[in-house]
Design an enzyme around this catalytic site. Structure first.
Site, PDB file in Angstrom:
ATOM      1  N   HIS A 190       0.872  -1.176   0.000  1.00  0.00           N
ATOM      2  CA  HIS A 190       0.000   0.000   0.000  1.00  0.00           C
ATOM      3  C   HIS A 190       0.904   1.219   0.000  1.00  0.00           C
ATOM      4  O   HIS A 190       1.782   1.354   0.859  1.00  0.00           O
ATOM      5  CB  HIS A 190      -0.898   0.006   1.240  1.00  0.00           C
ATOM      6  CG  HIS A 190      -1.811  -1.167   1.296  1.00  0.00           C
ATOM      7  ND1 HIS A 190      -2.937  -1.257   0.511  1.00  0.00           N
ATOM      8  CD2 HIS A 190      -1.767  -2.316   2.022  1.00  0.00           C
ATOM      9  CE1 HIS A 190      -3.549  -2.407   0.765  1.00  0.00           C
ATOM     10  NE2 HIS A 190      -2.857  -3.074   1.669  1.00  0.00           N
ATOM     11  N   HIS A 229      -0.554  -6.640  -5.366  1.00  0.00           N
ATOM     12  CA  HIS A 229      -0.507  -7.929  -4.665  1.00  0.00           C
ATOM     13  C   HIS A 229       0.184  -8.937  -5.567  1.00  0.00           C
ATOM     14  O   HIS A 229      -0.032  -8.944  -6.780  1.00  0.00           O
ATOM     15  CB  HIS A 229      -1.941  -8.388  -4.360  1.00  0.00           C
ATOM     16  CG  HIS A 229      -2.081  -9.877  -4.278  1.00  0.00           C
ATOM     17  ND1 HIS A 229      -2.547 -10.639  -5.335  1.00  0.00           N
ATOM     18  CD2 HIS A 229      -1.800 -10.747  -3.276  1.00  0.00           C
ATOM     19  CE1 HIS A 229      -2.544 -11.912  -4.968  1.00  0.00           C
ATOM     20  NE2 HIS A 229      -2.103 -12.013  -3.746  1.00  0.00           N
TER      21      HIS A 229
END
Lengths: 272, 272
Positions: A97, A107
């Protein structure tokens, strides 16, 4: 094969962490990953790496190798439960993030799984990108590199795994995709372990050659409070997906994985 | 009976919203609840009330009355699935996240459910308090009032429903309780509808006579940045519970409820 895969996941972890720390250094940040080992009562364990930096607001990179037996509860929830509940699993899992709302979140995860003491074995994984706003340049670059990666191994992979990713990273309760997709594959066993492993390695290397460049391309972009707010709300969707839908999260929590490692994927700051 | 219950939930909603707005006014805030109706494709609907105020950082009070048939997927996940999948459900649900870390968060919900066109009918609900730090005074007051409420109806209720609450509002993956508990009951059908309804009403009235006082007792307490941080991390556990474990959330999302209303329970700002 177990050792080869396990060593690769560790090697990839080291390369990714080094590259992410280098990105921090380029912005005069001394942020470093903190490592933390954990052991699983039933067997195996893992190592978390967490960095809270200037560019990477929060990034977790986990490796783990665990073994044991799937619980009754977990078997009931599986789509194709194995006859023999014994399993061995090794993998790497990463979520980043970013501080700057113009840098997409990402991811990546790859894993090797064996059930029934070797009766079944497969690879799985993938990577998907979550820009906070429309960002065609990053999306195109991400998809292009994943397409090339897939095509180096099998001409059918890209379309199949891109579609799977779009279907998987979708929030039905919001009728929204999580981000702009990428690739997702599971139960990969082509009867050629070397080929499947080579593909899994290439997914990791492609991630390493792609995401850092997306970060470098966007990290200098200015943002305002409104864009930060939008980022925090968009992160709420990430949380909803991970806790309501993500199979990896359920797998981890239901197989007695390490909660801190599994939930390292949750964003540093979120709004609803 | 359906009308009587449904009207009560609306009346309770009105009384709670009025009281919470009064608390805002006492602190020179003009914050008001915003109402929003929604309809459910399969049948029924509800009304959300949301206020983002000075004392109440975010509070949602929802009422809904829905009917239809439980899906296959939902029936598979139920502990005691009914033979006849048709259902009717009406209730009120409330979650309040407070600006001041010294004011506990709270949840209250009561509902009446009928399955199989009246073959089975029951009440359920409860309320539980989540202080951010040890707060014995608020906890004792909350438990005392709930004990007295239960004892007005049945001498066995308090111990049973307090225990159920402690068991229900527990995060196994963290090995932590969500808060300091309260009461939780479900499948209440004593063969005396009037008595069960009177208890359900009393739970609502007791909430209304208890929580506002806890807010008034604590709203003037000073807090610092560190306490705010602790509150934001504690809220992360609330999110984890609601998305990973809460049956009401799953019930809502799996029976085609209104996502915005169901996820109104999520805190305004959270950290992990």
């Amino acid at each position: 094969m177990k050792n080869t895969a396990q060593n690769w996941f560790r090697e990839l972890r080291d390369a990714i962490c080094a590259e992410f720390e280098k990105i921090e250094q380029e912005s005069s940040s001394a942020a470093k990953f903190e490592r933390k080992k954990w052991e699983r009562a039933e067997g195996g364990g893992g190592e978390m790496s967490l960095m809270r930096g200037k560019i990477f607001e929060k990034v977790g990179v986990n490796i783990s190798t665990v073994h044991g037996e799937f619980s009754e509860k977990f078997l009931r929830e599986m789509e194709n439960p194995p006859e023999d509940a014994r399993f061995w699993a090794s993998g790497i899992s990463l979520v980043a993030h970013m501080s700057n709302p113009h840098v997409p979140a990402v991811h990546m995860n790859t894993r090797m799984i064996i059930t029934g003491e070797g009766k079944k074995q497969w690879f799985g994984g993938g990577t998907d990108l979550t820009p906070m706003f429309d960002d065609l340049e990053s999306a195109d670059f991400f998809h292009k590199n994943l397409r090339e990666c897939c095509e180096r191994h099998n001409s059918t992979y890209y379309d199949k795994y891109k579609k799977w990713c779009d279907e998987y990273f979708f929030l039905p309760h919001r009728n929204e995709p999580r981000g702009i997709g990428g690739i997702f594959y599971d139960y990969l066993n082509s009867n050629d372990w070397d080929a499947d492993f080579a593909f899994t390695q290439d997914v990791g290397r492609t991630f390493l050659n792609t995401y850092p460049q997306i970060v470098r391309n966007n990290r200098e972009r200015k943002w305002n409070d409104k864009e930060r707010e939008q980022q925090l709300y968009k992160r709420g969707r990430y949380v909803e997906f991970n806790l309501l839908h993500d199979r990896g999260t359920k797998f981890g929590l239901l197989t007695g994985g390490n909660t801190e490692a599994i939930l390292m994927s949750l964003p540093p700051e979120v709004k609803w």
